[in-house]
Motif scaffolding. Structure first.
Motif, PDB file in Angstrom:
ATOM      1  N   PRO A  69       0.662  -1.925   0.260  1.00 15.68           N
ATOM      2  CA  PRO A  69      -0.195   0.059   0.192  1.00 15.68           C
ATOM      3  C   PRO A  69       1.149   1.353  -0.367  1.00 15.68           C
ATOM      4  CG  PRO A  69       0.247  -1.225   2.668  1.00 15.68           C
ATOM      5  CD  PRO A  69       1.298  -1.728   1.221  1.00 15.68           C
ATOM      6  N   VAL A  70       0.522   2.362  -0.849  1.00 18.18           N
ATOM      7  CA  VAL A  70       1.122   3.325  -1.054  1.00 18.18           C
ATOM      8  C   VAL A  70       0.222   4.267  -1.056  1.00 18.18           C
ATOM      9  CG1 VAL A  70       3.362   2.442  -2.272  1.00 18.18           C
ATOM     10  CG2 VAL A  70       1.847   3.605  -3.387  1.00 18.18           C
ATOM     11  N   SER A  71       1.486   5.948  -1.094  1.00 19.43           N
ATOM     12  CA  SER A  71      -0.486   7.256  -0.219  1.00 19.43           C
ATOM     13  C   SER A  71      -0.180   7.979  -2.150  1.00 19.43           C
ATOM     14  CB  SER A  71      -0.017   8.031   0.450  1.00 19.43           C
ATOM     15  OG  SER A  71       1.708   8.576  -0.216  1.00 19.43           O
ATOM     16  N   ASP A  72       1.262   8.006  -2.650  1.00 19.86           N
ATOM     17  CA  ASP A  72       1.508   8.269  -3.668  1.00 19.86           C
ATOM     18  C   ASP A  72       1.532   7.290  -5.171  1.00 19.86           C
ATOM     19  OD1 ASP A  72       2.770   9.883  -5.906  1.00 19.86           O
ATOM     20  OD2 ASP A  72       2.877  11.567  -4.554  1.00 19.86           O
ATOM     21  N   VAL A  73       0.699   6.710  -5.833  1.00 25.16           N
ATOM     22  CA  VAL A  73       1.736   5.624  -6.534  1.00 25.16           C
ATOM     23  C   VAL A  73       2.751   6.600  -7.777  1.00 25.16           C
ATOM     24  CG1 VAL A  73       0.808   4.498  -8.518  1.00 25.16           C
ATOM     25  CG2 VAL A  73      -1.082   5.521  -6.931  1.00 25.16           C
ATOM     26  N   ASP A  74       2.547   7.772  -7.989  1.00 24.90           N
ATOM     27  CA  ASP A  74       3.757   8.169  -9.214  1.00 24.90           C
ATOM     28  C   ASP A  74       5.190   8.221  -8.274  1.00 24.90           C
ATOM     29  OD1 ASP A  74       2.313   8.573 -11.047  1.00 24.90           O
ATOM     30  OD2 ASP A  74       1.601  10.004 -11.010  1.00 24.90           O
ATOM     31  N   ARG A  75       4.865   8.914  -7.456  1.00 27.90           N
ATOM     32  CA  ARG A  75       6.422   8.899  -6.117  1.00 27.90           C
ATOM     33  C   ARG A  75       6.750   7.044  -5.852  1.00 27.90           C
ATOM     34  NH1 ARG A  75       6.058  10.315   0.310  1.00 27.90           N
ATOM     35  NH2 ARG A  75       5.176   8.626   0.244  1.00 27.90           N
ATOM     36  N   PRO A  88     -10.987   5.534 -14.188  1.00 32.16           N
ATOM     37  CA  PRO A  88     -10.396   6.651 -12.516  1.00 32.16           C
ATOM     38  C   PRO A  88     -10.628   5.009 -11.366  1.00 32.16           C
ATOM     39  CG  PRO A  88     -12.246   7.595 -13.977  1.00 32.16           C
ATOM     40  CD  PRO A  88     -12.183   6.205 -14.497  1.00 32.16           C
ATOM     41  N   GLY A  89      -9.483   5.743 -10.215  1.00 35.85           N
ATOM     42  CA  GLY A  89      -9.813   5.176  -9.461  1.00 35.85           C
ATOM     43  C   GLY A  89      -8.658   3.771  -9.041  1.00 35.85           C
ATOM     44  N   TYR A  90      -8.740   3.136 -10.221  1.00 39.84           N
ATOM     45  CA  TYR A  90      -8.180   1.906 -10.084  1.00 39.84           C
ATOM     46  C   TYR A  90      -6.852   2.324 -11.562  1.00 39.84           C
ATOM     47  CZ  TYR A  90      -7.831  -3.341 -10.757  1.00 39.84           C
ATOM     48  OH  TYR A  90      -7.713  -4.326 -10.525  1.00 39.84           O
ATOM     49  N   ARG A  91      -5.707   2.006 -10.302  1.00 46.20           N
ATOM     50  CA  ARG A  91      -4.750   1.994 -11.604  1.00 46.20           C
ATOM     51  C   ARG A  91      -3.915   0.729 -10.481  1.00 46.20           C
ATOM     52  NH1 ARG A  91       0.562   6.533 -11.252  1.00 46.20           N
ATOM     53  NH2 ARG A  91       1.097   6.024 -12.543  1.00 46.20           N
ATOM     54  N   VAL A  92      -3.136  -0.233 -11.658  1.00 42.98           N
ATOM     55  CA  VAL A  92      -1.897  -0.944 -11.179  1.00 42.98           C
ATOM     56  C   VAL A  92      -0.778  -0.941 -11.892  1.00 42.98           C
ATOM     57  CG1 VAL A  92      -1.787  -3.350 -11.357  1.00 42.98           C
ATOM     58  CG2 VAL A  92      -3.849  -2.845 -11.413  1.00 42.98           C
ATOM     59  N   VAL A  93       0.210  -0.415 -10.506  1.00 39.26           N
ATOM     60  CA  VAL A  93       1.805  -0.790 -11.204  1.00 39.26           C
ATOM     61  C   VAL A  93       2.688  -1.933 -10.541  1.00 39.26           C
ATOM     62  CG1 VAL A  93       3.159   0.642 -10.910  1.00 39.26           C
ATOM     63  CG2 VAL A  93       1.470   2.072 -11.270  1.00 39.26           C
ATOM     64  N   GLN A  94       3.295  -2.638 -11.959  1.00 41.72           N
ATOM     65  CA  GLN A  94       3.529  -4.222 -11.415  1.00 41.72           C
ATOM     66  C   GLN A  94       5.194  -3.859 -11.478  1.00 41.72           C
ATOM     67  OE1 GLN A  94       2.315  -7.652 -12.519  1.00 41.72           O
ATOM     68  NE2 GLN A  94       4.094  -8.774 -12.125  1.00 41.72           N
ATOM     69  N   GLY A 145      -1.000   0.968  -6.552  1.00 39.33           N
ATOM     70  CA  GLY A 145      -1.801   1.234  -7.269  1.00 39.33           C
ATOM     71  C   GLY A 145      -2.655   1.965  -7.061  1.00 39.33           C
ATOM     72  N   GLU A 146      -4.223   2.609  -7.651  1.00 37.75           N
ATOM     73  CA  GLU A 146      -5.198   2.963  -6.853  1.00 37.75           C
ATOM     74  C   GLU A 146      -5.603   1.992  -6.492  1.00 37.75           C
ATOM     75  OE1 GLU A 146      -6.663   7.050  -8.133  1.00 37.75           O
ATOM     76  OE2 GLU A 146      -4.107   7.164  -9.033  1.00 37.75           O
ATOM     77  N   GLY A 147      -6.989   1.432  -5.094  1.00 38.26           N
ATOM     78  CA  GLY A 147      -7.937   0.906  -5.419  1.00 38.26           C
ATOM     79  C   GLY A 147      -7.934  -0.781  -5.769  1.00 38.26           C
ATOM     80  N   LEU A 148      -6.247  -0.771  -4.912  1.00 39.25           N
ATOM     81  CA  LEU A 148      -5.869  -2.667  -4.669  1.00 39.25           C
ATOM     82  C   LEU A 148      -5.575  -3.016  -3.718  1.00 39.25           C
ATOM     83  CD1 LEU A 148      -2.701  -1.630  -7.092  1.00 39.25           C
ATOM     84  CD2 LEU A 148      -5.194  -2.473  -7.895  1.00 39.25           C
ATOM     85  N   SER A 149      -5.981  -2.332  -2.670  1.00 42.43           N
ATOM     86  CA  SER A 149      -5.416  -2.990  -1.587  1.00 42.43           C
ATOM     87  C   SER A 149      -6.655  -1.731  -0.793  1.00 42.43           C
ATOM     88  CB  SER A 149      -4.627  -2.565  -1.231  1.00 42.43           C
ATOM     89  OG  SER A 149      -3.740  -3.150   0.891  1.00 42.43           O
TER      90      SER A 149
END
Length: 147
Positions: free
Chosen positions: A11-17, A37-43, A56-60
């Motif tokens: 879990p992260v607060s700022d996906v790009d950071r 919107p509100g659902y982003r997955v970065v692997q 990402g957003e909406g994952l955890s």
């Protein structure tokens, strides 16, 4: 039946950071999808690893920074310390545990410096991502039989 660890969600607060931080550590970017919107997955995958991390957003629903004990193996703990520090990571000193078995939670039982015998699995360092998710690097030079 093989059960291979493939992905750990953090879990992260700022996906790009977070993405920038892990790429600075040479994690390979495998995916970055904004599905809606509100659902982003970065692997991303650590160099040399078969397992990846996803955030990402909406994952955890976990609190950002609440993961402890993410662990990577390195062949030279002193080199890993310098490599992380050169990339601007606030990395702990190299340590070994007073028990010589593994490492305690937090900073309990830490003895300054690498394992005196430089035994495989015996030396560690710790660092955190920008949210405080905790990582441990463990020196592993020779795997135990069957691993």
């Amino acid at each position: 039946m093989d059960l291979k660890l493939e992905v750990v969600v953090i879990p992260v607060s700022d996906v790009d950071r977070a993405k920038e931080f892990y790429q600075k550590l040479d994690f390979r970017l495998d995916a970055d999808f904004t599905v809606k919107p509100g659902y982003r997955v970065v692997q991303l995958t650590p160099p040399g690893s078969l397992a990846s991390i996803i955030f990402g957003e909406g994952l955890s629903s976990a609190t950002p920074g609440s993961v402890e004990g993410l662990q990577v193996a390195v062949t030279d703990i002193l080199e890993a310390h310098d490599w992380l520090a050169e990339r601007g990571v606030d990395v702990s000193e190299v340590f070994h545990d007073e028990t010589g078995v593994f490492h305690h939670a937090g900073t309990v039982g830490r003895v300054s410096g690498p394992d005196p015998a430089r035994a495989s699995y015996g030396s560690f360092l710790s660092f955190e991502d920008p949210d405080g998710n905790g990582w441990i690097a463990q020196e592993l030079t020779t795997r135990l039989p069957g691993r």
